[in-house]
Structure formats: structure tokens, C-alpha cells
Write an enzyme that holds these catalytic residues in place. Structure first.
Site, PDB file in Angstrom:
ATOM      1  N   SER A   1     -10.127 -23.015 -14.992  1.00  0.00           N
ATOM      2  CA  SER A   1      -8.639 -23.144 -14.418  1.00  0.00           C
ATOM      3  C   SER A   1      -8.259 -22.491 -13.374  1.00  0.00           C
ATOM      4  O   SER A   1      -7.028 -22.506 -12.804  1.00  0.00           O
ATOM      5  CB  SER A   1      -7.701 -22.912 -15.383  1.00  0.00           C
TER       6      SER A   1
ATOM      7  N   GLU B   1     -44.718  27.255  14.273  1.00  0.00           N
ATOM      8  CA  GLU B   1     -45.835  26.418  14.958  1.00  0.00           C
ATOM      9  C   GLU B   1     -46.272  26.635  16.148  1.00  0.00           C
ATOM     10  O   GLU B   1     -47.409  26.506  16.696  1.00  0.00           O
ATOM     11  CB  GLU B   1     -45.400  25.009  14.996  1.00  0.00           C
TER      12      GLU B   1
END
Length: 778
Positions: free
Chosen positions: A435, A65
Site C-alpha cells: 500500500s 636508508e
């Protein structure tokens, strides 16, 4: 011209804004052992400070770049001038403007400006770049660039890109991998590693060649790197560990509601979050639940192919439209290509062929059948044997495991497959616990004056209900044993006995205790609630059961331990206990003592009494399958009306586990699909793995408990409540805890040691239930 310049620069941003700028960064969630389990962000970014960026990676981006970055003042004057001259022509012809941008200019554009393609924006970019060079160091500018840049594959910045493309940290990248990432700023889609592999390798090799020309790598290193294949992950992944999807999503929901976090901070603040998850136990929990749901599903028959084609041309495209559970990587979409002579052959999308196992062919034919053109899931055998026929279960469920003393949730599975349904049944599914609620009734009774020596009648009972209608709850087995101790009533899950106990204690006390234990925020004070007809979640039930193991202290379950900001400052901590001397230096004196957390919601002796009763459920009651683990365990099964949900809430001295299975539409699981049959096996598989390397640890008894032998069992009593004639100990530290075996079942099925022993035989299979019958709430 002056007017244009004034207009152009009237809204120029200030380069000084970047001095304290932090790019939006993902919050990362970790398991307790440091395993990355998830990330929360809108922009996938892992911020890497300049000092941690490898020189080779930085050089790759500079070569691609802006190789003169450390020499220029923010703008490449020659390059910028040439680009602007060309842009006058480009603008006139309606073509895209050229960049000529340095890394500094790209930082100015990406952070401070828009992406508008105008000459005015280009001029602003150049001016801001010069200002940035005067405000920030070169290293800070490069740091911002490499953490801000979009690199495709859901990656913002090099840290996320290294992880998403290669499954590595930045420091682990090779020269070739660093060069490939540096090739991407020009256009990630143009150099996609899978769709455009040739172009990607070509651009990567150009970057490597530039690095060699600049003298940053040797020519030999460059040549070797350019010969490497481009190998990436098939898709970006938020974490390598993928067994905790339900847990991670629940953490996200909790964090969104935190005052210290919220949406913006969570998704952009770059926070560190340590959770309570244990990856080994989480994987075991997920596997156990999936296996248990598949086992139930197989018991109820083959439901048929997930699709059908009339021709084998293009069948793969049809098959791909059906989602495969991501959690079952070994399953393959396939088509039946032949059915002859009792053999069934299939072909997978990948082109492999195999023969279905004979037992699976029989299973399929007993159900909806199987024929040529059927689209089915198969699991190829790894040893070359016959393939297994698979189907996605229609039933679902959840599993939660937590530490009873700390409240740390070490595993949570909210369903069969997160990829098929993200609804978390552990925390969001309100179900009747059946239960499994009964221990709370018994705890309320023990808190109200009952003792382990107390007996309650197990006999038919009829009560007046609303509107004058009668309610006659029945035992699951339709038989009655007469007067039973509390222990035996809970071990055998006697409904009529529980209703009598609740009637005596009063539903107000039971409701209040259930609320204090975190089962629910509100409970109707009606007797049916004593049999578990209210609604709660398995997550809440796990927290409630922790109270029994934790000496009567209620500790809130938690999934998040600590949250730190990007600078390591703690902004939230789950453990709020104070420790005055924890930060002081070593003096040679006594170490600091941190008080145990949690609200005391019941007497410690009561908690231990219930724990001991629930050990009996595993040794002699409805959960004997779990005793095969060979470690001290307790728990309680639960089956709701019409078999709509099957539960087991179980625990060891250091781990509480809740399991339920049921259909999301709450239809019946089918006759005899009880908690013992459907849920206990899931608990057993999980706890076998969880405790495999753990010593057999007894449950801790309160030091002030008294002990007496009641029908062959060593029971704990509050001082002053023990039967004087049979007191056997003072319960000092080290006193054996837990029940001793009794009521052994002999070959003739007769049970000894219980009232009416001659009539107390193994219960016969229950008759079919009436739709509105509450008798199977056990």
C-alpha cells in the site's frame, strides 16, 4: 663484452618518463562534512607532495636508508662497488644478491625496473639512477620514493602508512612513529608491530639513534622517543568512520560505470570524491534499522545457540569460526558454563564471566532452550548488571533517507550487517511495495479530475481476471465504510476503494505516472498493481515520494556530488544547472537566481494534496505511532501479500525516508507483521534523532491553491475545482497548511465525521490470511 652490453641495455627505460610520473593513488570518498568514509584502490596510497612531508619524517628515512642522499650523484660508488664484488660470489653460491642501493637507485628499481635478482638489473639500476639525478631534482626523487615505497599493513607510501598504522596524518606523527615507519623498507613483515614487536622496536630505536648521531635530533629527544611504546591500530582501516559500508560500496559501483572514471581511474587516479552522506544521520539510520530488525527477531523467539561444544577445552577456537557482526562491537562470543537454579552463567573468549538476565533466560527457554556448552552471543552490561543474550536476526531490510529538493541521499543502510552480507537491499532488492504505492494511484486520480471533495465507495467488489476467474480484493479489516473522501480512503488504506479509483482512472495513467516518478521502468497495466503488487526498491520509492514534497518535481536521487582530479580540477558534477552570473564579481545588484532542478511530473497542487492526505495517515491513520515525534510528518505504510514485506515511506518537509523489512527469501514475516508494526518504529526512531534539533516546519503550500473545508478538514483545490459554497481562502502565502484533526476516536470506539458513522468502528483483528489472498496489500 660489447655484445653483452648491447643486449643488456637494448630495453633500457627512459629516466625522463618520471618527469610527469604519478604513482597509482587511492581515490578517497568523503561525506558532505569532510569525514573520510572510504577509499578505492588496488594499491593503498595517499600521495603527499614533498612540501607536505615533515622534515622529521624525511630525515628518519634518510637516516635509515641513505643519509648521504643530498650529497651523492645517484650512486654510492664505494658501497655499490663492494656490493657488486660480493654479488659475484653470491651468484656463484646461489645466494640472494646484495643491494647497496641509494634512494635514487630504489626509485629506479621500484618504478622503472623489475625486481629480478640479477647483476644485469643491478647495473641498469645504477645507470638509471645517474640519469634520474640529471633529470629530476633531489626533492622530486625523494618525493617519489616516499610515496612509492611498500611499508606493509596495506600501505604504499608514508601517507597511507601513517594512517594505517597510527590513524594519523603524516604531520601528526611523533619522532618515534616516524622512525618506526622508516624501519619498514628493509622488510615490513620482519618488523610487524604486533607479531614481532621486539624486533620492530629494536629497528625503530636504531633509526632514532642514527638520527641523533647525524645531529638531526638531540640525544635527549632520541632517548625519550626510544622509551615510547609501539602502539598501532590492530588492523589497517580504510576510514575511521565505519557506519557507511553499504553507501560506500554503492558509490563505488556508480563510479565504475561513470564515463569520466571507470575501473582504472577510480582505483589508481587519486581522485577526490565528495558524496552526499551525512555521518550523523547515517549512524542514526544504521542504529535504527539494526534495532528494528532485532526487535522483530526477538518477537519471533530464540532460535538456539550458534554452536555447541561437549568440552570447554578449546571452545574458543570453535566459537571464532562463527562470524560476529562487526557492527555490534559490544557483543561477545561466549560459552554457557553453568545452568542451575534458574541461573545461566557464560564465559567470553576474553575470559570474563557473567550471568544472563532473567528475562532473556525465559525468552531462550520458550524457544529452542539453552544449556551448558552452548555457544551464544552476549552483551555484557556496562554497569555490572546482568548480561543480555543476543542473536543475529534472520530477517533483513533497508533504510534510505534523502533530501526531496536536491535528491541528495544523506543516509543509506542496505541490511543488518555489511560484514555478514554486502548485498544492498536498498538498491538491489526488488520487493512489492504494497500500500505504500497507493499515493501514486491517488495522485493519478487527482490529476484526472478527482478532488479532495470527491468520494469513492468502500464496498465489496468482484472483477473478472485472466481466464475468466474472479478477483475479489478485500480490506485488511474485512469491513467496509461506504462512501469515503479520498483523504479518508488513503488514511485508512482501503483496498476496495483504491481498486475502484484505479478502475475509474485507468491503469495506463497510473502506470505512466509511476514510471515518470521513477518507481519502475515498466509496469503491467493490471489493477493488482494499484495495490502495490509490482516490484521496486526502497531507493526508487524514496525518489518517488520526494516528488510529493518537492511540488511535483522529480529529482533523481544521487550519492555523489562532485569528483575532482589530483590537481583539484572538477571532472564530474551532479548539479548541472547553469548559473550565468555565479562567477562574476559583486556588483551590488541582485544575486544570481539558480533555477530549481527536476522534471515537473505532476501539478504542484496535486503534489500538495497528496502530501496533506499523507499527513493524515500519521495523525489519524495507519502510522499514528510516528506522530509521537511531534513534528509535521507524512507517510504511508505498506504490507504485501502474506506479510512478506513491511514498508513505511515517510517524510518531513526536508527529508524523505523509506524503510522496509523482509526475509531475503521472501517468506512470510508472520501474521500481523504489518508496516505499522514492523517498519514505522524504525522510521520513528530514526526521525526522532534526525529532527531533534529542528524546528516544527509546515509543508509548503502552492501559492495559487484555493481552500475549502471538507468534513472539518482544510483542503487544497486547483482554482475552479473548489466547492463554491465552502470556499474559505485563496491560499495566499502564509495560509495554514496541513489537515486539522478530525474523526476523533472516542472511548466507545465510534468514529465521527465519516459516512455511516454508526458502523465505522475501530476494526477488529484480522482473521488469518489465505496464501493467495491480496487483501493484505495495505
Amino acid at each position: 663484452m660489447g655484445v653483452y652490453a648491447a643486449w643488456l641495455f637494448h630495453d633500457m627505460p627512459d629516466a625522463g618518463d618520471l618527469v610527469d610520473y604519478h604513482p597509482p593513488t587511492a581515490t578517497r570518498a568523503y561525506a558532505w562534512d569532510g569525514t573520510l568514509i572510504g577509499e578505492f584502490s588496488r594499491e593503498r596510497r595517499i600521495f603527499v607532495p614533498y612540501e607536505a612531508i615533515p622534515a622529521q619524517t624525511a630525515q628518519a628515512f634518510l637516516a635509515a636508508e641513505d643519509h648521504g642522499f643530498f650529497q651523492h650523484g645517484g650512486v654510492d660508488v664505494g658501497g655499490f662497488g663492494r656490493a657488486m664484488a660480493k654479488n659475484v660470489i653470491n651468484l656463484a653460491q646461489g645466494r640472494r644478491l646484495e643491494g647497496g642501493s641509494t634512494i635514487t637507485q630504489q626509485v629506479a628499481k621500484n618504478i622503472l625496473l623489475t625486481s629480478d635478482q640479477t647483476i644485469g638489473r643491478k647495473l641498469k639500476e645504477a645507470i638509471l639512477a645517474s640519469q634520474l639525478e640529471q633529470t629530476l631534482s633531489k626533492e622530486r626523487i625523494l618525493e617519489l620514493y616516499m610515496n612509492e615505497i611498500w611499508l606493509g599493513y596495506r600501505s604504499y607510501g608514508v601517507g597511507a602508512a601513517a594512517y594505517n598504522y597510527f590513524g594519523k596524518s603524516l604531520s601528526e606523527l611523533t619522532l618515534a612513529e616516524s622512525a618506526y615507519l622508516a624501519a619498514l623498507p628493509k622488510g615490513p613483515d620482519n618488523y610487524h608491530p604486533i607479531r614481532r614487536t621486539g624486533a620492530a622496536i629494536g629497528r625503530r630505536n636504531w633509526v632514532i639513534d642514527q638520527m641523533a648521531d647525524l645531529g638531526w635530533v638531540t640525544r635527549a629527544e632520541a632517548d625519550a622517543a626510544m622509551k615510547e611504546p609501539l602502539t598501532v591500530q590492530p588492523a589497517p582501516s580504510r576510514s575511521q568512520y565505519r557506519d557507511a559500508d553499504y553507501f560506500v560500496e554503492e558509490v563505488r559501483r556508480i563510479a565504475l560505470n561513470m564515463e569520466e572514471l571507470g575501473d582504472e581511474r577510480l582505483n589508481a587516479g587519486g581522485y577526490y570524491m565528495r558524496t552526499t552522506l551525512d555521518p550523523r544521520l547515517q549512524s542514526a539510520a544504521k542504529q535504527a534499522l539494526m534495532n528494528g530488525l532485532e526487535t522483530y527477531d526477538r518477537r519471533h523467539g530464540w532460535r538456539g545457540a550458534f554452536g555447541h561444544v561437549t568440552t570447554l577445552d578449546g571452545w574458543e577456537d570453535v566459537a571464532r569460526k562463527t562470524t560476529k557482526p562487526r557492527e555490534r562491537q559490544d557483543w561477545k562470543r561466549s560459552v554457557v558454563v553453568s545452568v542451575a537454579g534458574g541461573a545461566v552463567r557464560v564465559r567470553t573468549i576474553e575470559g570474563d564471566e557473567g550471568q544472563i538476565a532473567g528475562q532473556d533466560i525465559s525468552w531462550a527457554r520458550a524457544g529452542k532452550g539453552i544449556g551448558v556448552g552452548d555457544l551464544v552471543f552476549v552483551e555484557p552490561a556496562k554497569d555490572g548488571g546482568p548480561w543480555r543474550l543476543k542473536q543475529v536476526p534472520a530477517v533483513n531490510g533497508a533504510l534510505v533517507a534523502m533530501e526531496p529538493y536536491s535528491g541528495r541521499v544523506v543516509s543509506m543502510v542496505g541490511g543488518y550487517s555489511f560484514s555478514l552480507s554486502s548485498f544492498n537491499r536498498a538498491t538491489q532488492a526488488l520487493r512489492q511495495p504494497g500500500s505504500s504505492f497507493k499515493p501514486i494511484v491517488y495522485a493519478a486520480a487527482l490529476e484526472s479530475g478527482y478532488t479532495p471533495a470527491s468520494t469513492v465507495m468502500d464496498a465489496p467488489i468482484t472483477l473478472k481476471g485472466f481466464g475468466g476467474q474472479s478477483w475479489s480484493p478485500e480490506n485488511y479489516s474485512r469491513d467496509y465504510y461506504g462512501a469515503l473522501t479520498l483523504r479518508r480512503g488513503l488514511e485508512l488504506s482501503r483496498n476496495t476503494m483504491t481498486v475502484r479509483l484505479a478502475q475509474s482512472v485507468g491503469m495506463t495513467k497510473i502506470s505512466d505516472l509511476a514510471i515518470r516518478m521513477g518507481v519502475t521502468k515498466k509496469m503491467d497495466k493490471v489493477l493488482a498493481m494499484a495495490l502495490g503488487s509490482g516490484e521496486t526498491t526502497v531507493y526508487r520509492m524514496a525518489g518517488a515520494y520526494s516528488t510529493f514534497v518537492n511540488g511535483g518535481k522529480m529529482v533523481q536521487p544521487r550519492l555523489i556530488e562532485v569528483v575532482e582530479d589530483r590537481n583539484g580540477k572538477v571532472i564530474w558534477r551532479a548539479d548541472r544547472r547553469e548559473c550565468d552570473r555565479c562567477t562574476s564579481g559583486f556588483t551590488g545588484g541582485e544575486s544570481p537566481r539558480i533555477p530549481r532542478g527536476g522534471e515537473q511530473v505532476m501539478d504542484p497542487i496535486t503534489a500538495y494534496q497528496v502530501t496533506s492526505f499523507l499527513e493524515g495517515v500519521v495523525l489519524r491513520g495507519t502510522a499514528t505511532q510516528a506522530s509521537s515525534i511531534g513534528k509535521p510528518l507524512g507517510g504511508k505504510t505498506g504490507t504485501t501479500n502474506d506479510y512478506r514485506s513491511a514498508w513505511f515511506m515517510g517524510f518531513s518537509p526536508r527529508l524523505v525516508v523509506g524503510v522496509y523489512i523482509g526475509f531475503d527469501d521472501n517468506r512470510s514475516l508472520g501474521n500481523n507483521e504489518t508496516g505499522s508494526v514492523a517498519a514505522v518504529p524504525i522510521f520513528t526512531e530514526f526521525m526522532t534523532e534526525a529532527l531533534k534539533d529542528k524546528p516544527a516546519e509546515p509543508f509548503k503550500a502552492p501559492s495559487n491553491a484555493k481552500y475549502a473545508s471538507i468534513r472539518g478538514i482544510r483542503e487544497a483545490f486547483r482554482p475552479g475545482t473548489e466547492p463554491a459554497a465552502s470556499t474559505v481562502g485563496l491560499g495566499a502565502a502564509g495560509t495554514p497548511s496541513g489537515p486539522q484533526p478530525y474523526d476523533k476516536v472516542f472511548g466507545n470506539g465510534q468514529v465521527t465525521g465519516a459516512p455511516n458513522a454508526a458502523a465505522a468502528v475501530a476494526p477488529p483483528p484480522p482473521p488469518p490470511k489465505k496464501k493467495d489472498d491480496l487483501s493484505d496489500l495495505f
